[in-house]
Design a protein around this motif. Structure first.
Motif, short mmCIF file in Angstrom:
data_model
loop_
_atom_site.label_atom_id
_atom_site.label_comp_id
_atom_site.label_asym_id
_atom_site.label_seq_id
_atom_site.Cartn_x
_atom_site.Cartn_y
_atom_site.Cartn_z
N UNK A 120 0.97 -1.28 0.09
CA UNK A 120 -0.03 0.11 0.06
C UNK A 120 0.94 1.20 -0.15
N UNK A 121 2.13 1.14 0.57
CA UNK A 121 2.85 2.36 0.62
C UNK A 121 3.45 2.60 -0.74
N UNK A 122 3.51 1.79 -1.43
CA UNK A 122 3.77 2.06 -3.10
C UNK A 122 2.71 2.97 -3.81
N UNK A 123 1.55 2.40 -3.47
CA UNK A 123 0.61 3.34 -4.23
C UNK A 123 0.22 4.71 -3.54
N UNK A 124 0.38 4.80 -2.09
CA UNK A 124 0.47 6.20 -1.61
C UNK A 124 1.44 7.02 -2.00
N UNK A 125 2.74 6.62 -2.19
CA UNK A 125 3.75 7.14 -2.78
C UNK A 125 3.65 7.76 -4.24
N UNK A 126 2.83 6.67 -5.00
CA UNK A 126 2.80 7.10 -6.48
C UNK A 126 1.75 8.18 -6.48
N UNK A 127 0.77 8.04 -5.33
CA UNK A 127 -0.26 9.23 -5.62
C UNK A 127 0.32 10.58 -5.40
N UNK A 128 1.21 10.50 -4.24
CA UNK A 128 1.71 11.65 -3.76
C UNK A 128 2.79 12.25 -4.97
N UNK A 142 -5.20 10.66 3.61
CA UNK A 142 -3.70 10.95 3.86
C UNK A 142 -3.11 11.89 2.66
N UNK A 143 -3.46 11.16 1.49
CA UNK A 143 -2.71 11.69 0.29
C UNK A 143 -3.36 13.42 0.03
N UNK A 144 -4.52 13.56 0.14
CA UNK A 144 -5.19 14.96 0.08
C UNK A 144 -4.30 15.68 1.23
N UNK A 145 -4.16 15.36 2.41
CA UNK A 145 -3.61 16.28 3.48
C UNK A 145 -2.42 16.55 3.17
N UNK A 146 -1.68 15.46 2.62
CA UNK A 146 -0.19 15.54 2.11
C UNK A 146 0.09 16.63 1.25
N UNK A 147 -0.75 16.50 0.11
CA UNK A 147 -0.91 17.43 -1.05
C UNK A 147 -1.00 18.92 -0.71
N UNK A 190 -12.59 24.32 0.33
CA UNK A 190 -12.94 23.61 -1.09
C UNK A 190 -12.22 22.19 -0.79
N UNK A 191 -11.06 21.93 -0.22
CA UNK A 191 -10.59 21.10 0.09
C UNK A 191 -11.51 19.88 0.72
N UNK A 192 -12.21 20.36 1.66
CA UNK A 192 -13.36 19.51 2.35
C UNK A 192 -14.72 19.05 1.50
N UNK A 193 -14.93 20.25 0.82
CA UNK A 193 -16.05 20.09 -0.14
C UNK A 193 -15.93 19.29 -1.55
#
Length: 590
Positions: free
Chosen positions: A10-18, A277-282, A49-52
Motif C-alpha cells: 500500500x505504501x507504493x500506491x500512496x507514494x505514487x499518488x503523492x 492521507x494523500x489529500x492532506x499531504x498534498x 474547498x479541500x473538504x467540499x
C-alpha cells in the motif's frame, strides 16, 4: 488471460499518488494564488474547498479504479457502454498534458546543466559581438529574463513568427522522455520502485531550502507578507473560484491517473484512509512550499529594494555637496525631504531620475508559472552565497516534481491502452515527436495555449459527469455496496452528501463560471516577448490561434457524446441484424 499486476505494498500506491499529486503547481501556482488573494486569507477558502470538493472526488476516483481494476476507459465502459467516452476524454486530456508537460522538465534539465559553471549564466549579461559592453537586449531586461527568454527559449516576437528547433532544448526533451520511458517500461513494477525517490527527495530539498531561506536577509518580510491575511479578499468570488480550481488540479482529478493507479490495488485495499492521507499531504506540501517560496521571495524583494535605495543614495551624493557617510539606506527618505525643501531648484532637476523604492510594491508583484520557477527563483539564487549549490538543488527538485507528475500523466494513457495491448514506447515516442514543436522559437506560445486551455474546461466537464454518473446513473446505493464489499463498511453521511449534492453543485458552478468568463473575456491574449523593450507585452491570438484554442476546448469533451452516439448506433445496427435474421431462425425451428 494475463494476470493484472499489483502494487507490492500500500505504501507504493500512496507514494505514487503523492508523487503524482504533489507537483509543480504546489511550488509555483499555490504561492502565486496566495500572493494574489491576500496571503494567509487564501488558506480559508482553500481548506474549505479541500473538504467540499477535493477529498470526496479523490475518494470517488480511487474507489472506481480499485473496484473495476481497469484503466479509465475500461472502468467507465464497465459501468455503462455509453460512458466509455468519459474515460476516453480523460485519456485525450492526459495526452495533451503529456505533449507539453515534459518541456518543463526539459527546461529544468537545461538550467540544471548550466548550474555547473563558475559564474551562473543568468547572473550577468553576456558581452556583445563587438566586445564593447553587454548585449543591449539583456541590459533592457535583466540577466535572468534574458537567459530564460533568449538563451533557453530563443523566443520569437509573436506566435505568428516561427523559426527552427532549439537544438539544446530538443536534446533535453529527448532526455526527459527517455527517463520517463525507463520509469514506466515495466509498468507498475518499475513505477513502484521509482516513486520511493520521486515522492520523498523533493521534501528533503524543500526542507534544506527552508533552513537556508529563513536565514536570508529579508526572508521574514516575505513570510510575514504570506501569513498576514487580507480578509477583504474573502468577499471576492474569484478567490473562492481559484481556491476550488487549485484543489481540483493539484490533486489531479479527472485525468484518469488516479483511476489507473487504483486499478493496480488489491481488492480490499483501504483506499478511504489513503485518499484522506494523500489529500492532506498534498495540501500540506502547498503550504510548506509557500513558506519556502515567500522566504526566498522576501529575500529577493529586500535585495531589489535595497539596491534601489543605493541607486537613489548615489544619485543624491553625486548631485549635492554632501559628505559620503551622511546618507545611508536607512535615512535616504529623510534626506530626500530635506534636500527638496532646502534646494528646490536643484532637486527639481533630478526629480524625474529618482526611483520610487517601496518594499511593499516589490512584494505585491505577483508572478506565476515559469516566471516564478525560472526567473524569480533564479534571480534570488544568484544573490545567495554558493549559488551553484542552491541552483543544482532547486532545479533537481523541480525535475523530480515534474517527473513524478509525468508518471501519473503517462500511466493515465498507457493503462487504458495496455488493456488494448498498445506499447508504452509508442506513446512516449509519439509524445516526444509532437513535443519537439515546443522547442521552436514560437514554441513557448503554443506551450501557453496548451497550459491555459487543454485541460481546464475538459476536466471540469469530465469530473462533473463522473460524480453525476456515480450518484444518479450507477446509483449511490449500488456504489455504497461496492465500497462495503471492498472495505467492509459503507461510507458515512459526509461522503454521501458531498457526492450527491455539494460536489455536483460546486462543479456546475465552476463549469458555468468558466464558460461565462471565457465568453466575457473577449479575444484571448498572450504574453509576447519584446526584445526592444526587454519585457513581455500583451498581444491577441491570431485567428488560427483562436481556432486551435476552440479545438482544444471541444476535442476532449466531444468524446463523451460521440462515444455514446457510436454505441447507440452499434446497438441499433445489431438489433436490425437480429430482426432480419429472425425469420430464418424461426424457419429453422419449424
Amino acid at each position: 488471460m494475463e494476470k493484472r499486476p499489483n502494487w507490492e505494498s500500500p505504501i507504493q500506491f500512496v507514494l505514487a499518488c503523492v508523487s503524482y499529486a504533489v507537483g509543480l503547481g504546489n511550488v509555483w501556482r499555490f504561492p502565486y494564488l496566495c500572493q494574489m488573494h491576500g496571503g494567509g486569507g487564501f488558506l480559508i477558502p482553500y481548506l474549505i474547498m479541500l473538504l467540499l470538493e477535493g477529498v470526496p472526488l479523490f475518494y470517488l476516483e480511487l474507489a472506481i479504479g480499485q473496484k473495476m481494476s481497469r484503466g479509465s476507459i475500461g472502468a467507465w465502459t464497465a459501468i455503462s457502454p455509453y460512458l466509455g467516452g468519459v474515460g476516453l476524454a480523460s485519456v485525450v486530456t492526459s495526452l495533451y498534458l503529456c505533449l507539453y508537460y515534459n518541456i518543463i522538465n526539459a527546461w529544468s534539465f537545461w538550467y540544471l546543466f548550466h548550474s555547473f559553471q563558475s559564474v551562473l549564466p543568468w547572473a550577468e549579461c553576456p558581452i556583445n559581438s563587438n566586445r564593447t559592453g553587454p548585449i543591449e537586449e539583456c541590459e533592457r531586461a535583466t540577466p535572468t529574463q534574458y537567459f530564460f527568454f533568449r538563451e533557453t527559449l530563443n523566443i520569437s516576437p509573436s506566435i505568428e513568427e516561427n523559426g527552427g528547433i532549439h537544438t539544446g532544448q530538443a536534446m533535453c526533451l529527448l532526455l526527459a522522455w527517455m527517463i520517463t520511458y525507463l520509469f514506466i517500461v515495466r509498468g507498475v513494477k518499475s513505477t513502484g520502485k521509482v516513486v520511493y525517490f520521486t515522492a520523498t527527495f523533493p521534501y528533503v530539498v524543500l526542507f534544506i531550502y527552508l533552513i537556508r531561506g529563513i536565514t536570508l536577509q529579508g526572508a521574514f518580510n516575505g513570510i510575514k507578507y504570506m501569513f498576514i491575511p487580507k480578509m477583504e479578499q474573502l468577499a471576492n468570488p474569484n478567490t473562492w473560484i481559484n481556491a476550488a480550481t487549485q484543489i481540483f488540479f493539484s490533486l489531479g482529478l479527472g485525468f484518469g491517473s488516479l483511476i489507473a493507479f487504483a486499478s493496480y490495488n488489491h481488492y480490499n485495499n483501504n483506499f478511504e484512509r489513503q485518499a484522506i492521507i494523500v489529500s492532506m499531504i498534498n495540501s500540506g506540501t502547498s503550504i510548506f512550499a509557500s513558506i519556502v517560496t515567500f522566504a526566498i521571495y522576501g529575500f529577493k524583494a529586500t535585495v531589489n529594494y535595497e539596491n534601489c535605495l543605493e541607486r537613489v543614495r548615489l544619485l543624491l551624493l553625486n548631485t549635492f555637496n554632501i559628505a559620503e557617510d551622511s546618507i545611508t539606506n536607512d535615512n535616504v527618505f529623510t534626506w530626500i525631504e530635506k534636500l527638496n525643501t532646502t534646494y528646490p531648484v536643484q532637486f527639481a532637476e533630478i526629480e524625474n531620475q529618482l526611483e520610487a523604492c517601496d518594499l511593499e510594491s516589490e512584494l505585491n508583484t505577483a508572478v506565476e508559472g515559469a516566471g516564478l520557477a525560472f526567473i524569480v527563483y533564479s534571480e534570488a539564487i544568484k544573490n545567495m552565497p554558493l549559488p551553484q549549490l542552491w541552483s543544482v538543488l532547486y532545479f533537481f527538485m523541480l525535475l523530480l516534481l515534474g517527473m513524478g507528475s509525468m508518471l501519473g500523466n503517462v500511466t493515465a494513457i498507457i493503462t487504458p491502452l495496455r488493456d488494448f495491448k498498445v506499447l508504452n514506447g509508442v506513446v512516449c515516442l509519439f509524445c516526444m515527436l509532437v513535443g519537439l514543436s515546443f522547442t521552436t522559437t514560437s514554441g513557448n506560445y503554443w506551450f501557453t495555449i496548451f497550459n491555459d486551455y487543454a485541460a481546464t474546461f475538459s476536466l471540469l466537464f469530465v469530473v462533473l459527469i463522473e460524480v453525476i454518473t456515480v450518484s444518479y446513473i450507477y446509483g449511490i446505493r449500488r456504489f455504497e455496496k461496492d465500497i462495503e464489499d471492498m472495505l467492509g463498511h459503507r461510507p458515512n453521511w459526509y461522503w454521501k452528501i458531498m457526492w450527491t449534492i455539494t460536489s455536483p453543485l460546486l462543479l456546475i458552478f465552476l463549469f458555468v463560471t468558466y464558460i461565462v468568463n471565457y465568453i466575457r473575456g473577449g479575444t484571448p491574449t498572450y504574453q509576447a516577448w519584446d526584445k526592444e523593450l526587454g519585457k513581455t507585452v500583451v498581444k491577441e491570438y491570431p485567428i488560427f490561434g483562436q481556432i486551435f484554442i476552440g479545438l482544444l476546448l471541444v476535442s476532449s469533451v466531444s468524446c463523451v457524446p460521440l462515444t455514446a452516439l457510436y454505441v447507440y448506433c452499434q446497438k441499433r445496427k445489431r438489433g436490425n441484424h437480429l430482426k432480419r435474421a429472425a425469420p430464418w431462425l424461426n424457419c429453422g425451428t419449424l
